[in-house]
Design a protein around this motif. Structure first.
Motif, PDB file in Angstrom:
ATOM      1  N   PHE A  33       0.868  -1.177   0.000  1.00  0.00           N
ATOM      2  CA  PHE A  33       0.000   0.000   0.000  1.00  0.00           C
ATOM      3  C   PHE A  33       0.907   1.230   0.000  1.00  0.00           C
ATOM      4  CE2 PHE A  33      -2.551   3.298   2.112  1.00  0.00           C
ATOM      5  CZ  PHE A  33      -3.736   3.221   1.395  1.00  0.00           C
ATOM      6  N   TYR A  34       0.854   2.002  -1.080  1.00  0.00           N
ATOM      7  CA  TYR A  34       1.736   3.165  -1.260  1.00  0.00           C
ATOM      8  C   TYR A  34       0.952   4.445  -0.986  1.00  0.00           C
ATOM      9  CZ  TYR A  34       4.432  -0.349  -3.797  1.00  0.00           C
ATOM     10  OH  TYR A  34       5.116  -1.495  -4.144  1.00  0.00           O
ATOM     11  N   THR A  35       1.502   5.291  -0.134  1.00  0.00           N
ATOM     12  CA  THR A  35       0.768   6.504   0.220  1.00  0.00           C
ATOM     13  C   THR A  35       1.690   7.626   0.677  1.00  0.00           C
ATOM     14  OG1 THR A  35      -1.020   7.379   1.604  1.00  0.00           O
ATOM     15  CG2 THR A  35       0.437   5.773   2.618  1.00  0.00           C
ATOM     16  N   GLY A  36       1.240   8.862   0.423  1.00  0.00           N
ATOM     17  CA  GLY A  36       1.920  10.020   0.974  1.00  0.00           C
ATOM     18  C   GLY A  36       1.463  10.230   2.406  1.00  0.00           C
ATOM     19  N   VAL A  37       2.342  10.718   3.268  1.00  0.00           N
ATOM     20  CA  VAL A  37       1.989  10.863   4.678  1.00  0.00           C
ATOM     21  C   VAL A  37       2.389  12.231   5.228  1.00  0.00           C
ATOM     22  CG1 VAL A  37       2.123   8.416   5.215  1.00  0.00           C
ATOM     23  CG2 VAL A  37       4.162   9.824   5.439  1.00  0.00           C
ATOM     24  N   ASP A  38       1.591  12.644   6.201  1.00  0.00           N
ATOM     25  CA  ASP A  38       1.910  13.810   7.012  1.00  0.00           C
ATOM     26  C   ASP A  38       2.286  13.271   8.387  1.00  0.00           C
ATOM     27  OD1 ASP A  38       2.041  16.044   8.581  1.00  0.00           O
ATOM     28  OD2 ASP A  38       0.036  16.798   8.073  1.00  0.00           O
ATOM     29  N   ARG A  85      -0.694  -3.904  10.486  1.00  0.00           N
ATOM     30  CA  ARG A  85      -1.005  -5.038  11.355  1.00  0.00           C
ATOM     31  C   ARG A  85      -2.127  -5.920  10.806  1.00  0.00           C
ATOM     32  NH1 ARG A  85      -0.309  -2.917  17.602  1.00  0.00           N
ATOM     33  NH2 ARG A  85       1.802  -2.088  17.342  1.00  0.00           N
ATOM     34  N   ASN A  86      -2.623  -5.582   9.643  1.00  0.00           N
ATOM     35  CA  ASN A  86      -3.734  -6.338   9.074  1.00  0.00           C
ATOM     36  C   ASN A  86      -3.499  -6.728   7.615  1.00  0.00           C
ATOM     37  OD1 ASN A  86      -6.251  -6.426  11.099  1.00  0.00           O
ATOM     38  ND2 ASN A  86      -5.107  -4.532  11.424  1.00  0.00           N
ATOM     39  N   GLY A  87      -2.281  -7.111   7.322  1.00  0.00           N
ATOM     40  CA  GLY A  87      -1.999  -7.742   6.036  1.00  0.00           C
ATOM     41  C   GLY A  87      -1.365  -6.892   4.956  1.00  0.00           C
ATOM     42  N   TYR A  88      -1.096  -5.609   5.249  1.00  0.00           N
ATOM     43  CA  TYR A  88      -0.524  -4.732   4.231  1.00  0.00           C
ATOM     44  C   TYR A  88       0.917  -4.344   4.570  1.00  0.00           C
ATOM     45  CZ  TYR A  88      -5.273  -4.002   2.412  1.00  0.00           C
ATOM     46  OH  TYR A  88      -6.520  -4.177   1.867  1.00  0.00           O
ATOM     47  N   ARG A  89       1.740  -4.237   3.541  1.00  0.00           N
ATOM     48  CA  ARG A  89       3.075  -3.670   3.693  1.00  0.00           C
ATOM     49  C   ARG A  89       2.982  -2.220   3.219  1.00  0.00           C
ATOM     50  NH1 ARG A  89       8.316  -5.733   3.642  1.00  0.00           N
ATOM     51  NH2 ARG A  89       7.355  -7.422   4.834  1.00  0.00           N
ATOM     52  N   VAL A  90       3.089  -1.287   4.151  1.00  0.00           N
ATOM     53  CA  VAL A  90       2.892   0.131   3.843  1.00  0.00           C
ATOM     54  C   VAL A  90       4.209   0.770   3.415  1.00  0.00           C
ATOM     55  CG1 VAL A  90       2.211   2.380   4.759  1.00  0.00           C
ATOM     56  CG2 VAL A  90       0.950   0.312   5.443  1.00  0.00           C
ATOM     57  N   ILE A  91       4.192   1.418   2.253  1.00  0.00           N
ATOM     58  CA  ILE A  91       5.330   2.204   1.775  1.00  0.00           C
ATOM     59  C   ILE A  91       4.890   3.660   1.810  1.00  0.00           C
ATOM     60  CG2 ILE A  91       6.779   2.778  -0.196  1.00  0.00           C
ATOM     61  CD1 ILE A  91       5.404  -0.729   0.308  1.00  0.00           C
ATOM     62  N   ALA A  92       5.453   4.413   2.747  1.00  0.00           N
ATOM     63  CA  ALA A  92       5.028   5.795   2.970  1.00  0.00           C
ATOM     64  C   ALA A  92       6.106   6.778   2.508  1.00  0.00           C
ATOM     65  CB  ALA A  92       4.727   6.012   4.446  1.00  0.00           C
ATOM     66  N   LYS A  93       5.633   7.902   1.986  1.00  0.00           N
ATOM     67  CA  LYS A  93       6.539   8.940   1.504  1.00  0.00           C
ATOM     68  C   LYS A  93       6.000  10.290   1.959  1.00  0.00           C
ATOM     69  CE  LYS A  93       8.808  10.195  -2.870  1.00  0.00           C
ATOM     70  NZ  LYS A  93       8.846   9.872  -4.316  1.00  0.00           N
ATOM     71  N   ASP A  94       6.879  11.124   2.480  1.00  0.00           N
ATOM     72  CA  ASP A  94       6.443  12.424   2.995  1.00  0.00           C
ATOM     73  C   ASP A  94       5.826  13.280   1.889  1.00  0.00           C
ATOM     74  OD1 ASP A  94       7.267  11.854   5.540  1.00  0.00           O
ATOM     75  OD2 ASP A  94       9.243  12.793   5.305  1.00  0.00           O
ATOM     76  N   LEU A  95       4.733  13.940   2.235  1.00  0.00           N
ATOM     77  CA  LEU A  95       4.087  14.855   1.300  1.00  0.00           C
ATOM     78  C   LEU A  95       4.966  16.068   1.051  1.00  0.00           C
ATOM     79  CD1 LEU A  95       0.495  14.765   2.837  1.00  0.00           C
ATOM     80  CD2 LEU A  95       1.158  13.800   0.633  1.00  0.00           C
ATOM     81  N   VAL A  96       4.969  16.528  -0.183  1.00  0.00           N
ATOM     82  CA  VAL A  96       5.739  17.713  -0.558  1.00  0.00           C
ATOM     83  C   VAL A  96       4.762  18.815  -0.941  1.00  0.00           C
ATOM     84  CG1 VAL A  96       7.400  18.688  -2.181  1.00  0.00           C
ATOM     85  CG2 VAL A  96       7.673  16.331  -1.374  1.00  0.00           C
ATOM     86  N   GLN A  97       4.994  20.015  -0.399  1.00  0.00           N
ATOM     87  CA  GLN A  97       4.094  21.124  -0.708  1.00  0.00           C
ATOM     88  C   GLN A  97       4.453  21.729  -2.060  1.00  0.00           C
ATOM     89  OE1 GLN A  97       3.284  23.674   2.527  1.00  0.00           O
ATOM     90  NE2 GLN A  97       2.152  25.184   1.335  1.00  0.00           N
ATOM     91  N   LEU A  98       3.451  21.855  -2.910  1.00  0.00           N
ATOM     92  CA  LEU A  98       3.639  22.403  -4.249  1.00  0.00           C
ATOM     93  C   LEU A  98       3.455  23.921  -4.232  1.00  0.00           C
ATOM     94  CD1 LEU A  98       1.637  19.698  -6.244  1.00  0.00           C
ATOM     95  CD2 LEU A  98       4.089  19.765  -5.760  1.00  0.00           C
ATOM     96  N   PRO A  99       3.906  24.608  -5.295  1.00  0.00           N
ATOM     97  CA  PRO A  99       3.786  26.071  -5.352  1.00  0.00           C
ATOM     98  C   PRO A  99       2.367  26.589  -5.169  1.00  0.00           C
ATOM     99  CG  PRO A  99       5.276  25.304  -7.066  1.00  0.00           C
ATOM    100  CD  PRO A  99       4.668  24.085  -6.443  1.00  0.00           C
TER     101      PRO A  99
END
Length: 212
Positions: free
Chosen positions: A66-71, A86-100
């Motif tokens: 499960f790929y998601t941006g995070v705060d 804890r319920n079956g997913y391998r989470v790949i998280a990436k910090d959110l970047v603020q756009l212009p």
């Protein structure tokens, strides 16, 4: 030639359902942001336990990413991701970047493509939950390695280029009844102590009591 193909299909010992069930080892790659906006368009809230079962379809699951941006400061979101882990997913998280323009975004196309390629020898069927056309090249590449690719997304949010290189396309509109949360009755308050992580939070991290 057409007649020959028709005869082969008529004489086949396998029904279409049996062919689809022969998926071998399944790896699931979910674009969290794409799925979230698709759910908004459909007017549903995703039940992630049901989703995992529907996408696996009784096959042997290698891993569900499960790929998601995070705060990192959003405690509710952190709670949701903890539940997912804890319920079956391998989470790949990436910090959110603020756009212009002030909006925030995290693009995880590269991470999805790299994982699909890195594990290509470990699975037989890839289930990609995304409509992003930028992933078409990765899908085409793993297909040439002998992998079957199923794309699951909302048709109005899906690139034709992605559908064209997939082996099977599933519109979320057609399976929404299988993956949405069902309305629950209100129960009197009771403490959550000892309940553990059987409850599923929503995308904001709110926990719901399990049905008795």
């Amino acid at each position: 030639m057409t007649t020959m193909l028709s005869n082969l299909e008529a004489d086949s010992i396998f029904t279409p359902e049996q062919v689809l069930e022969n998926r071998g080892r399944v790896a699931i790659f979910i674009d969290g942001s794409n799925l979230f906006y698709a759910a908004l368009q459909l007017g549903i809230e995703i039940d992630y336990t049901k989703l995992l079962c529907r996408l696996t379809g009784g096959s042997r699951l290698l891993r569900a990413f499960f790929y998601t941006g995070v705060d990192r400061t959003n405690e509710k979101q952190q709670g949701f991701l903890l539940w997912m882990r804890r319920n079956g997913y391998r989470v790949i998280a990436k910090d959110l970047v603020q756009l212009p323009d002030g909006s925030k975004k995290a693009n995880l196309d590269v991470e999805i493509a790299v994982d699909m390629m890195a594990l290509v020898d470990s699975y037989d069927t890839a289930v990609l939950v995304s409509g992003d056309g930028d992933l078409a090249y990765a899908v085409n590449s793993v297909s040439y390695r002998g992998v079957r690719v199923e794309v699951v997304s909302l048709r109005s949010m899906t690139s034709d280029s992605l559908i064209n290189v997939s082996d099977r396309y599933i519109d979320l509109e057609m399976v929404k009844e299988d993956i949405q949360k069902t309305p629950r009755q209100s129960y009197p308050y009771r403490p959550l102590t000892g309940v553990g992580f059987l409850e599923q939070p929503d995308m904001n991290g709110h926990l719901e009591l399990p049905e008795p």
